[in-house]
Scaffold this active site. Structure first.
Site, PDB file in Angstrom:
ATOM      1  N   ALA A  25      44.031  38.422  27.602  1.00  0.00           N
ATOM      2  CA  ALA A  25      44.963  38.098  28.752  1.00  0.00           C
ATOM      3  C   ALA A  25      44.361  37.225  29.645  1.00  0.00           C
ATOM      4  O   ALA A  25      43.224  36.850  29.771  1.00  0.00           O
ATOM      5  CB  ALA A  25      45.249  39.412  29.598  1.00  0.00           C
ATOM      6  N   ASP A 146      40.770  46.857  43.965  1.00  0.00           N
ATOM      7  CA  ASP A 146      42.001  46.089  43.431  1.00  0.00           C
ATOM      8  C   ASP A 146      42.673  47.016  42.472  1.00  0.00           C
ATOM      9  O   ASP A 146      42.955  46.695  41.157  1.00  0.00           O
ATOM     10  CB  ASP A 146      41.686  44.979  42.793  1.00  0.00           C
ATOM     11  CG  ASP A 146      42.564  43.951  42.507  1.00  0.00           C
ATOM     12  OD1 ASP A 146      43.768  44.103  43.108  1.00  0.00           O
ATOM     13  OD2 ASP A 146      42.439  43.040  41.646  1.00  0.00           O
TER      14      ASP A 146
END
Length: 659
Positions: A25, A146
């Site tokens: 990714a 996050d």
């Protein structure tokens, strides 16, 4: 030969230990690769910071690397079954990297893209494991900063990955990564969190603590329950300020029927004032467990209203939809879902009733002692027998009828037919079907002609139509990873013959048949072609050389020339083009296609005999022929060579004799 530009890191060896196998990714701050730890012979994940995240000028890079290293050490000490483990760290090409546990599964973002939203029990199961990981970090003094679906990994279950996500293992990744990158920014307060999940205090003050993670976790729970985030906008800054100016709406306003306890849980986690939220992820985890326990009670007809320990008594919640949550004891031990303290059973004492009423029994025996008493007893027995028979008939036969045949009807037709027969309709999980179009009934319970209570409910299963999906692009991935991705989609994988490739290293996928993007169905046979690396022979440069020279050069290398001739203004037998191009790798015996010049097209020589010599000379030169004049330049042409109508190459000299 079709090729794809490869990632320059694929196949490279980092720190003499980690062999990069494939790219998993690419995010906003880093790219994740799979790699083989050649020292321990295990598969790991390597996350490398993007060059754009490294500070400029280079003089500031050393400080950035130091902060990143310190953060990595803190994360590595965070050992928890729901946290992606960090094994190692270092720098490669001046960019920091982390070596982490490789989790076989998908991100929560991938799950939501496929499912859109989750059932309440699945959403709570994922939330509790996510909060358990965050709680461990908060106890260690670490803030994630996050929290979002992209950083939540849903690992495959040991049994092969059940459809119900309650049995999946959840792991949280990227602890502290945002902080390490943010600390390197010039102004020191750049907003690194994803705006869809950012807490208000990060927007207004740029500060973050454990309650910031609590807010983001609440937004993730909201998205799992509703299939969307609470705010959107044309610009990221517009979305960020909506977190400051607005309260997060209750999930049940978007998905009617959700229990009130889930609304309260989301509201508690997403209060705009940090002081009104649970103090950390551990406190929110305890509240989530209360909701799960309440939803899991078999006699539950309302949901609990969350409250703080210091709050006063809460009013009883209004009745709402009952959602059955899987209890901890029902989950497999490997699911690692945090346990709640066992609920104390509520026992009721049976009220004792006096039975020793001697006077009453004596009176009863006196009333039944005579003949009228015996007739009364017989009448009572007959009445009770009739009642029992009627009750047996009703409960055994009378209240039942047979279920109608609804399979193969459309949804509208099935609802209408069930309504005419007095039945209610419920819907089970739809499924794909190769023969039935979308919204066609492919199953029912009870089955047709089976017994069902009059006015009862028939559960229908609707077709989603034939299952089709685009074949994923696995070019550039390690063969084993590509096979895993394809088999997860229930595709039949066949390994095709390997071929040489100039751009992709050995063992990496160079192509599939069918090609990526082709619509396929489960069970489709997919042939995967793997690279053998660069071919051993390089094709020489042949353009501009004579065909005979080209033949000789190819023959020495064991290559076969295949020649095609075409008209050209280039000299005859000169090589005009070649395929493969010079420098390409090929194996011995490969064909090299050559385009060879046939030379310029022939032109026709005109008749100039009997013309005055000066006129003939002028005419020939006008058509591009050099002229050789013999004898009397002012005479009449008596002969020419080549003769009239002869076909010759352009520029051929014509000799004329004048007398």
């Amino acid at each position: 030969m079709d090729t794809q530009v490869a990632d320059t890191l694929l196949g490279s060896l980092i720190d003499g230990r980690y062999r990069i196998r494939g790219r998993v990714a690419r995010g906003g701050m880093a790219t994740v690769y799979t790699a083989t730890d050649e020292r321990l012979e295990r598969t790991v994940a390597v996350k490398i910071i993007h060059p754009t995240q490294a500070p400029e000028p280079p003089s500031r890079l050393a400080g950035f690397v130091t902060r990143f290293t310190d953060e990595a050490k803190t994360i590595a000490r965070l050992t928890h079954p729901n946290v992606v483990a960090v094994y190692d760290q270092g720098t490669h090409g001046g960019l920091p990297y982390l070596v982490m546990e490789y989790v076989r599964g998908r991100t929560l973002r991938d799950v939501l893209a496929e499912r859109r939203r989750l059932n309440p029990d699945e959403a709570l199961a994922i939330t509790e494991q996510m909060l358990s990981a965050l709680a461990a970090a908060h106890r260690a003094g670490l803030v994630h900063r996050d929290v979002k679906p992209e950083n939540v990994l849903v690992a495959e279950a040991p049994t092969g990955g059940p459809a119900n996500l309650v049995d999946s293992v959840v792991k949280v990744a990227d602890f502290g990564l945002a902080r390490a990158v943010e600390a390197s920014e010039e102004n020191g307060n750049q907003l690194m969190a994803t705006v869809a999940y950012v807490a208000p205090e990060l927007v207004t003050e740029g500060r973050a603590d454990a309650r910031t993670d609590v807010y983001s976790a609440g937004i993730v729970l909201f998205e799992m329950l509703t299939g969307r985030v609470p705010y959107d906008g044309d610009r990221p800054v517009d979305v960020a300020w909506q977190h400051v100016d607005k309260d997060v709406p209750a999930p049940s306003t978007l998905v009617p029927g959700l229990p009130r306890g889930l609304d309260d849980l989301v509201a508690r986690a997403t209060r705009r004032d940090p002081g009104a939220r649970p103090a950390d992820a551990g406190a929110l985890l305890a509240e989530a467990q209360v909701v799960r326990e309440d939803l899991g009670k078999p006699d539950n007809t309302h949901t609990a209203v969350l409250r703080r320990v210091t709050d006063g008594p809460q009013p009883v919640a209004e009745p709402t939809m009952v959602v059955a949550a899987v209890q901890p004891a029902q989950r497999p031990s490997w699911a690692r879902l945090p346990e709640t303290p066992a609920a104390q059973p509520h026992r009721r004492r049976a009220a004792s009733t006096p039975t020793d009423d001697a006077g009453g029994l004596a009176a009863l025996r006196g009333r039944l002692g005579g003949g009228q008493g015996r007739l009364g007893i017989a009448a009572v027995v007959v009445v009770f027998g009739l009642v029992a028979a009627l009750a047996g008939w009703w409960f055994g036969v009378g209240r039942y009828t047979v279920a109608p045949e609804l399979v193969s009807l459309s949804k509208t037709e099935a609802e209408a037919q069930a309504a005419r027969a007095g039945f209610n309709i419920d819907y089970g999980e739809p499924r794909y079907d190769e023969k039935a179009p979308r919204d066609r009934v492919v199953g029912q319970s009870p089955a047709s002609a089976a017994r069902i209570v009059k006015g009862g409910t028939i559960t229908l299963v609707l077709s989603l139509g034939p299952e089709r999906f685009p074949l994923p692009d696995v070019v550039g991935k390690d063969y084993e990873l590509a096979v895993g991705d394809l088999k997860n989609l229930k595709l039949a994988v066949v390994k095709g013959p390997a071929r040489y490739d100039d751009n992709l290293p050995k063992g990496v996928v160079v192509g599939t048949s069918p090609k990526a993007g082709t619509q396929v169905k489960p069970g489709t046979r997919v042939t995967v072609v793997v690279s053998r690396g660069r071919a051993p022979i390089s094709v020489p440069q042949l353009v501009g050389r004579n065909v005979n020279e080209a033949r000789a050069a190819l023959g020495q290398l064991g290559l076969v020339p295949v020649e095609t001739y075409k008209d050209s203004d280039k000299p005859k037998d000169e090589i005009l083009g070649q395929s493969p191009a010079d420098g390409a790798g090929v194996e011995k015996g490969a064909q090299v296609k050559l385009e060879v010049s046939k030379g310029p097209a022939a032109v026709v020589v005109p008749r100039v005999v009997d013309l005055p010599c000066p006129q003939a000379q002028q005419q020939l030169q006008a058509q591009g022929f050099p002229v050789n004049v013999q004898f009397n330049p002012n005479g009449i042409v008596r002969f020419q060579n080549p003769g009239e109508n002869a076909q010759v190459p352009p520029g051929t000299q014509v000799t004329i004799g004048c007398l």
